[in-house]
Design a protein around this motif. Structure first.
Motif, short mmCIF file in Angstrom:
data_model
loop_
_atom_site.label_atom_id
_atom_site.label_comp_id
_atom_site.label_asym_id
_atom_site.label_seq_id
_atom_site.Cartn_x
_atom_site.Cartn_y
_atom_site.Cartn_z
N GLY A 42 0.78 -1.23 0.00
CA GLY A 42 0.00 0.00 0.00
C GLY A 42 0.81 1.28 0.00
N LYS A 43 2.13 1.14 -0.02
CA LYS A 43 2.99 2.33 0.00
C LYS A 43 3.85 2.41 -1.24
N ALA A 92 10.11 -5.17 4.82
CA ALA A 92 9.71 -4.67 3.51
C ALA A 92 10.29 -5.58 2.44
N VAL A 93 9.87 -5.35 1.21
CA VAL A 93 10.56 -5.92 0.06
C VAL A 93 11.62 -4.90 -0.36
N TYR A 94 12.84 -5.36 -0.52
CA TYR A 94 13.95 -4.49 -0.89
C TYR A 94 14.32 -4.73 -2.35
#
Length: 125
Positions: A42-43, A92-94
């Motif tokens: 969502g970001k 997070a996904v990096y």
């Protein structure tokens, strides 16, 4: 065409460490700035760290300063992100990012020419 292959993500406890790696194909790696971005559901994808083509200049988002270190090995066509003192909010996904040129640091998504596939980092409380 440049391909970026990331590795090193995973599950770690609070306070732990991870080292992300991003290996690039192609002969132009050493002449381009690189960066690491992160994204949560969502970001927007946002910059975490950036490094110049020779590695002389680096910059970080305030939330990771003193904990994360970006580096590169141009002989190995690889950029790294050493992540220490990890916090749950680092989850997070990096994504590894290949910059448009050597002239400017990667700071925005518009500065990125190629993206890696992403690697999940999960920090458990």
């Amino acid at each position: 065409q440049v391909q970026l292959v990331e590795s090193g993500g995973g599950l770690v406890q609070v306070g732990g460490s991870l080292r992300l790696s991003c290996a690039a194909s192609g002969r132009t790696f050493s002449t381009h700035s690189m960066g690491w971005f992160c994204q949560t559901p969502g970001k927007e994808r946002e910059l975490v760290a950036t490094i110049s083509w020779k590695g002389a200049r680096t910059d970080y988002v305030d939330s990771v300063k003193g904990r994360f270190t970006i580096s590169r090995d141009n002989a190995k066509n690889t950029v790294y992100l050493q992540m220490n003192s990890l916090k749950p909010e680092d989850t997070a996904v990096y994504y590894c990012a290949f910059g448009n040129s050597y002239l400017t640091l990667v700071r925005l998504q518009s500065d990125v020419q190629y993206w890696g596939q992403g690697t999940q980092v999960t920090v458990s409380p």
